[in-house]
Structures are given as structure tokens and as C-alpha cells.
Design a protein around this motif. Structure first.
Motif, PDB file in Angstrom:
ATOM      1  N   LYS A 180       0.835  -1.195   0.000  1.00 18.79           N
ATOM      2  CA  LYS A 180       0.000   0.000   0.000  1.00 18.79           C
ATOM      3  C   LYS A 180       0.875   1.251   0.000  1.00 18.79           C
ATOM      4  CE  LYS A 180      -3.808  -2.180   2.565  1.00 18.79           C
ATOM      5  NZ  LYS A 180      -4.680  -2.073   3.768  1.00 18.79           N
ATOM      6  N   LEU A 181       0.238   2.382  -0.247  1.00 17.66           N
ATOM      7  CA  LEU A 181       0.918   3.669  -0.160  1.00 17.66           C
ATOM      8  C   LEU A 181       1.166   4.005   1.309  1.00 17.66           C
ATOM      9  CD1 LEU A 181      -1.258   5.671  -2.731  1.00 17.66           C
ATOM     10  CD2 LEU A 181       0.804   4.308  -3.163  1.00 17.66           C
ATOM     11  N   TYR A 182       1.976   5.007   1.535  1.00 19.48           N
ATOM     12  CA  TYR A 182       2.227   5.478   2.899  1.00 19.48           C
ATOM     13  C   TYR A 182       2.042   6.989   2.904  1.00 19.48           C
ATOM     14  CZ  TYR A 182       4.551   6.039   7.441  1.00 19.48           C
ATOM     15  OH  TYR A 182       4.841   6.339   8.755  1.00 19.48           O
ATOM     16  N   VAL A 183       0.958   7.453   3.490  1.00 20.85           N
ATOM     17  CA  VAL A 183       0.622   8.885   3.474  1.00 20.85           C
ATOM     18  C   VAL A 183       0.137   9.298   4.854  1.00 20.85           C
ATOM     19  CG1 VAL A 183      -0.854  10.674   2.468  1.00 20.85           C
ATOM     20  CG2 VAL A 183       0.005   8.809   1.024  1.00 20.85           C
ATOM     21  N   GLY A 184       0.799  10.276   5.438  1.00 24.44           N
ATOM     22  CA  GLY A 184       0.378  10.792   6.734  1.00 24.44           C
ATOM     23  C   GLY A 184       0.442   9.773   7.848  1.00 24.44           C
ATOM     24  N   GLY A 185       1.354   8.826   7.754  1.00 23.16           N
ATOM     25  CA  GLY A 185       1.495   7.803   8.788  1.00 23.16           C
ATOM     26  C   GLY A 185       0.519   6.657   8.656  1.00 23.16           C
ATOM     27  N   LYS A 186      -0.280   6.629   7.590  1.00 21.44           N
ATOM     28  CA  LYS A 186      -1.248   5.559   7.360  1.00 21.44           C
ATOM     29  C   LYS A 186      -0.958   4.861   6.037  1.00 21.44           C
ATOM     30  CE  LYS A 186      -4.830   7.930  10.022  1.00 21.44           C
ATOM     31  NZ  LYS A 186      -6.210   8.492  10.016  1.00 21.44           N
ATOM     32  N   PHE A 187      -1.624   3.732   5.818  1.00 22.92           N
ATOM     33  CA  PHE A 187      -1.381   2.921   4.627  1.00 22.92           C
ATOM     34  C   PHE A 187      -2.648   2.821   3.779  1.00 22.92           C
ATOM     35  CE2 PHE A 187       1.860   1.583   7.614  1.00 22.92           C
ATOM     36  CZ  PHE A 187       2.999   1.539   6.811  1.00 22.92           C
TER      37      PHE A 187
END
Length: 296
Positions: free
Chosen positions: A14-21
Motif C-alpha cells: 500500500k501507499l504510505y501517506v500521513g502515517g497511514k497505509f
């Protein structure tokens, strides 16, 4: 149950954006293969919306990260190296698949990558001493220059060096207090997406590093044109794309690091750190310390 009867549990990247996936908001994926065209995984195919979300997250994290002490940032980067060491075998497999290397050569690349994190961790509280300092002036003034982070930096990771090259362009950006939006190698994004899992379980605050995978030529232009991106590293852009991105970046006077031939196995200098630092100069009047006429 016999081992041959087990269902093969495939890894979901998954992507990693703002500390989330998150998955890509578009719902798209693309096939990632090894150097022999063997399927490895489906990676998220990021959209322009994903890129904008990553910039928002990076900007939100900038104040806290840039305001942390340089010593603390060094501790955080060293913690990343510790976590990478613990997952060394996984990265050896992923780098071997991504770059068509033997296990021994991939292990050497991973070891060099971990060492690179440690190297930059050691620089966090030293770079200011090298590029800052007191300036001699003709007058009763202190004149001090100190480096400050530029802000949100878009990083186009190298296409061929999927792990060592990636860390070599990412680590100097965050070591100096910037936050980053990383576009992973288009053909070999898996080591970058796995690195995001390490960052999430280390002490790196969410949003300091955001990792996108997909088509570099699709994701990079909105980042280059984004008014809240302060700088861009074009390491992973070809000549034609780099020219297009430089033009877009000029609209809000982004700092631009142009693509150049780099041997990532060599010990890096400080150029990639200073590329995304601004120099703040402070003038302060001096005062007399008594009848002797001495001053401070």
C-alpha cells in the motif's frame, strides 16, 4: 495440514501517506515483475489526488519535525537503521528480485543502505557547524548564519537503484528537517513500500515521509507544479521529464536538484543535504563592556 495444502499468503503493498497505509484513491494497481518478467506483486498506481494528499500530510508534519532538535532527529534516523537491520532478510529478497542480483550482492546493497542511514543520522547535529557560523563584518555587530530546512521536498527516487539509491536521496532530505513526498522507482517500487512499513514502526512522525508508487511521469508533474511544495529532487526523472518538471517548478521558485550521474555505492558528500537548506543570517549589535572599550 500438510505444508503443500496451505494457501499462499501474498503480501499486499500500500501507499504510505500521513502515517497511514491507504490504497490509491483511484483503486488502481499495476503489476510489478522481476528482471525475468516473473510477477512479484500488485503495487498501488497513485493518482494526482494521492500526490496532493501526500503534500498536505508533509506540510502538516513540517512544523514538528523541523522544530525538533537536530540531536533528536539523529536518534530517530538511527532507530530506522535499527529496524532495517531487524528486517534485513526481507529486504535482501526484495532487492534481489527488484534488481536481478544474487543473494550475496543484494545483501551487500542492503548492508550499505543501513550504513547510509547511520551515516546521515550522524550528520543531523553537525551540518550546521559545517555550513553555518559567524561572519566577520565591518562594524559593531554580530553576524551569524545558520541553516534552516526548505520545507516540503518532492523526491523522485532513482529508477535503477531501488533501495540504496532511494535512501541516498531520502535520508539527507529528512536529516536536515525537511519533510518528503517520495515517488518510488516505477519498475521496482517494492523496497520503497516496505521501507514505509519500517518508518511507520520507528519513531518517524507520520507525514514526515510519504511514499507513492506508480507512473513517475503521471505523479511528478502535479508535485512539481504544487504551490505548497518547496523543492524537488529529480533523481528519478529522465531528460525529457526533468525539463518539463523544471519549467513547472519555476512557477513558485522551487529549489530544483537536477538529475546527475551518481554512484550510490560511494560515500556521499554533503551536497544533498545543503541542496535543501536555506541560510538565515542574523545581525545583532554588540555592546561595550566598560571603560576599557572592549565589547562582546
Amino acid at each position: 495440514m500438510n505444508a503443500v495444502d496451505r494457501l499462499n499468503v501474498l503480501k499486499t503493498y500500500k501507499l504510505y501517506v500521513g502515517g497511514k497505509f491507504p490504497r490509491s484513491e483511484s483503486g488502481r494497481v499495476y503489476e510489478v515483475t522481476d528482471t525475468k518478467a516473473k510477477w512479484l506483486a500488485n503495487a498501488p498506481l497513485s493518482s494526482r489526488k494521492d500526490a496532493r494528499d501526500a503534500v498536505v500530510a508533509a506540510r502538516k508534519a513540517f512544523g514538528g519535525w523541523s522544530g525538533a532538535t537536530a540531536y533528536n532527529r539523529g536518534q530517530v534516523l538511527y532507530r530506522v537503521a535499527e529496524m532495517l537491520e531487524g528486517r534485513r532478510d526481507q529486504f535482501v529478497r526484495e532487492v534481489a528480485d527488484a534488481e536481478g542480483l544474487s543473494k550475496s550482492k543484494a545483501a551487500a546493497v542492503v548492508d550499505a543502505t543501513i550504513d547510509r542511514w547511520v551515516w546521515y543520522a550522524g550528520w543531523t547535529d553537525k551540518i550546521a557547524q559545517v555550513v553555518g557560523g559567524g561572519n566577520p563584518v565591518a562594524g559593531p555587530f554580530f553576524n551569524l548564519s545558520s541553516p534552516e530546512p526548505t520545507g516540503v521536498v518532492a523526491v523522485l527516487a532513482p529508477q535503477e537503484s531501488s533501495f540504496l539509491g532511494l535512501v541516498s536521496v531520502l535520508a539527507p532530505v529528512i536529516a536536515t528537517g525537511n519533510t518528503a513526498v517520495v515517488v518510488a522507482s516505477e519498475k521496482s517500487p517494492l523496497p520503497a513500500l516496505s521501507l514505509a512499513e519500517v518508518l511507520a514502526t520507528s519513531d518517524v512522525p507520520g507525514g514526515v515521509v510519504n511514499v507513492l508508487s506508480g507512473r513517475t511521469a503521471e505523479i511528478a508533474p502535479p508535485l512539481a507544479a504544487h504551490q505548497d511544495v518547496n523543492a524537488i529532487d529529480l533523481a528519478g526523472a529522465d531528460e525529457v521529464l526533468a525539463k518539463e518538471l523544471e519549467i513547472a517548478a519555476a512557477d513558485n521558485l522551487k529549489r530544483v536538484l537536477r538529475p546527475q550521474p551518481v554512484d550510490y555505492a560511494e560515500t556521499p558528500g554533503i551536497d544533498r543535504m545543503t541542496a535543501f537548506l536555506e541560510t538565515k543570517t542574523v545581525w545583532h549589535p554588540t555592546g561595550s563592556l566598560g571603560a576599557s572599550g572592549s565589547s562582546y
